[in-house]
Design an enzyme around this catalytic site. Structure first.
Site, short mmCIF file in Angstrom:
data_model
loop_
_atom_site.label_atom_id
_atom_site.label_comp_id
_atom_site.label_asym_id
_atom_site.label_seq_id
_atom_site.Cartn_x
_atom_site.Cartn_y
_atom_site.Cartn_z
N HIS A 35 0.83 -1.22 0.00
CA HIS A 35 0.00 0.00 0.00
C HIS A 35 0.86 1.27 0.00
O HIS A 35 0.45 2.28 0.53
CB HIS A 35 -0.97 0.02 1.19
N ASP A 37 2.69 1.88 -3.06
CA ASP A 37 3.01 2.19 -4.47
C ASP A 37 2.28 3.44 -4.94
O ASP A 37 2.79 4.18 -5.77
CB ASP A 37 2.76 0.99 -5.40
N SER A 68 -13.29 -16.56 -22.18
CA SER A 68 -12.61 -16.82 -20.90
C SER A 68 -12.81 -18.30 -20.55
O SER A 68 -13.95 -18.73 -20.31
CB SER A 68 -13.20 -15.93 -19.81
N SER A 124 -2.79 -10.84 -7.86
CA SER A 124 -2.96 -9.92 -8.97
C SER A 124 -3.30 -10.59 -10.29
O SER A 124 -2.65 -10.38 -11.33
CB SER A 124 -1.72 -9.05 -9.14
N SER A 126 -5.81 -9.77 -11.86
CA SER A 126 -6.33 -8.71 -12.74
C SER A 126 -5.20 -8.11 -13.59
O SER A 126 -5.36 -7.95 -14.80
CB SER A 126 -7.05 -7.64 -11.93
N GLU A 158 -7.20 -0.19 -15.44
CA GLU A 158 -7.79 -0.65 -14.17
C GLU A 158 -8.51 0.50 -13.45
O GLU A 158 -9.56 0.32 -12.86
CB GLU A 158 -6.69 -1.25 -13.29
N ASP A 170 1.49 -3.91 -9.43
CA ASP A 170 1.10 -5.19 -10.03
C ASP A 170 1.39 -5.22 -11.52
O ASP A 170 1.95 -6.19 -12.05
CB ASP A 170 -0.40 -5.45 -9.80
C1 GLA Z 1 -3.21 -4.05 -4.95
C2 GLA Z 1 -2.92 -2.90 -5.94
C3 GLA Z 1 -1.46 -2.48 -5.88
C4 GLA Z 1 -1.00 -2.23 -4.45
C5 GLA Z 1 -1.41 -3.38 -3.54
C6 GLA Z 1 -1.12 -3.08 -2.10
O1 GLA Z 1 -2.56 -5.20 -5.35
O2 GLA Z 1 -3.25 -3.27 -7.25
O3 GLA Z 1 -1.26 -1.35 -6.68
O4 GLA Z 1 -1.43 -1.00 -3.99
O5 GLA Z 1 -2.80 -3.68 -3.65
O6 GLA Z 1 0.24 -2.94 -1.91
#
Ligand code: GLA
Length: 384
Positions: A35, A37, A68, A124, A126, A158, A170
């Site tokens: 948290h 970035d 998908s 991640s 996504s 996103e 990510d």
């Molecule tokens: C998600 C977001 C990232 C980052 C993390 C927490 O994965 O996509 O950008 O902020 O949460 O570190």
């Protein structure tokens, strides 16, 4: 080709007639720097061997046809009709929308995709869905965008379509992963260094809590807003431009009343985590995993108490880890409110810890965990 790649290729051949290009687009872990970035901090992610495979071919039309494999759902849409939809569709549509906005001459494609990455596990998926498509489009149409440009494109996608105001971690890790290395990404300059990961008798193990609380994306955006609010006060009152300009959490104290309890706690966490991640990077370079692990525990404490993005299931798993001397570091990973913990465990203690943790977790929450020992791989790439 591994099994999933073969499956994606086979499904493509059943649905379409041309020969596709195949791409692998990885998920990520993050060792430390959570948290931060979107707060000009540092993060330490790596691309992993859980991700999304894409089979893609141009189809000489102005229509994108998606299938998908994981959701068993199709979507066909004209490039001129791209608009927000729902679920997985927003990730692919958001990417196409960004190419359109850049004014690039995008053309219709047939795309089949699916993977081996847990959905909602905080790995991640996504960014893997976005990255694979963006990379494929860029390759097939020779647009020449760099990996950094593609990562930024996916981040914008996103923000606009799924509506999560994520940072860059990510998408950046997805594009720039390097086999057996972690990435130290400076999220202010968006530049990175690689470190070889020497685990010397330890292993990184993820424990998936298999919970994914629904407030994850809405609370994510709330955290981001709270940090912006705190930073505004600091900009005005302390004449700084970025959380990076704060050297210690004590510097925040004079602004506590102005910020209010919650915003203050969020800012305190951000400042501490930014300092912690820089220390952690030095420790990793010195192969000092024991001290590195202690910082991971400290991060979890901050995420849970100050940033409030943990949940009882994740706290329980990290707490079990603290009680076991073989687990030298453990914390929740990713956005929070569920998903995985990341643990560094001494090899000879892995079996015993995991069997204890899975049993205790099942007994407490009646939920089965999933355990992953991930491999660190290169970023998004064409595989045949
Ligand atoms: C998600 C977001 C990232 C980052 C993390 C927490 O994965 O996509 O950008 O902020 O949460 O570190």
């Amino acid at each position: 080709m591994d099994n999933i790649a073969t499956k994606i290729h086979t499904v493509f051949s059943e649905k379409f007639s041309s020969a596709p290009h195949l791409f692998y687009s990885p998920g990520r872990i993050n060792l430390i720097g959570e948290h931060v970035d979107y707060n000009d901090g540092f993060v330490m992610p790596a691309a992993i061997n859980q991700g999304i495979y894409y089979a893609i071919a141009l189809n000489n039309s102005n229509v994108f046809n998606f299938y998908s494999v994981d959701f068993e759902e199709a979507l066909s849409i004209k490039i001129t009709d791209i608009k927000k939809s729902n679920s997985w569709k927003n990730y692919v549509l958001g990417v196409i929308n960004e190419f359109v906005l850049l004014g690039l001459p995008i053309k219709g494609m047939d795309c089949v995709f699916g993977g081996n990455i847990s959905n909602g596990g905080g790995l991640s998926s996504s960014a893997a869905v976005e990255g694979g498509l963006a990379f494929g489009i860029n390759e097939l149409l020779h647009f020449g965008l760099s990996r950094k440009e593609l990562a930024l494109l996916c981040q914008r996608a996103e923000h606009k379509f799924p509506g999560v105001m994520c940072g860059i971690m990510d998408q950046y890790a997805n594009m720039n992963g390097k086999k057996d290395h972690v990435i130290l990404l400076d999220c202010k300059s968006i530049e990175h260094q690689y470190f070889p990961l020497h685990l010397n008798g330890y292993t990184i193990v993820l424990i998936n809590s298999n919970v994914h609380h629904s407030l994850a994306s809405s609370e994510y955006n709330v955290r981001r807003k709270q940090c912006e609010e705190g930073l505004e006060i600091l900009k005005k009152e302390k004449k700084i431009n970025s959380f990076r300009d704060i050297q210690s959490p004590e510097e925040l104290l004079p602004f506590k009343n102005m910020m209010g309890e919650k915003v203050f706690d969020r800012c305190k966490y951000v400042v501490e985590e930014t300092i912690r991640t820089q220390k952690a990077a030095k420790l990793l370079q010195q192969d000092n995993l024991i001290e590195f692990g202690k910082l991971m525990y400290a991060t979890h404490e901050g995420l849970s108490k100050l940033y409030e993005v943990s949940c009882k299931e994740l706290d329980f798993l990290v707490n079990l880890a603290t009680e076991n001397k073989n687990v030298i570091g453990s914390r929740q990973m990713g956005g929070g409110f569920g998903g995985c913990t990341i643990n560094i465990i001494k090899n000879e203690g892995i079996k015993e810890f995991l069997s204890h943790a899975t049993l205790a977790y099942q007994k407490k929450f009646q939920i089965d965990t999933e355990i992953y020992e991930v491999g660190i791989v290169d970023g998004t790439r064409e595989i045949i």
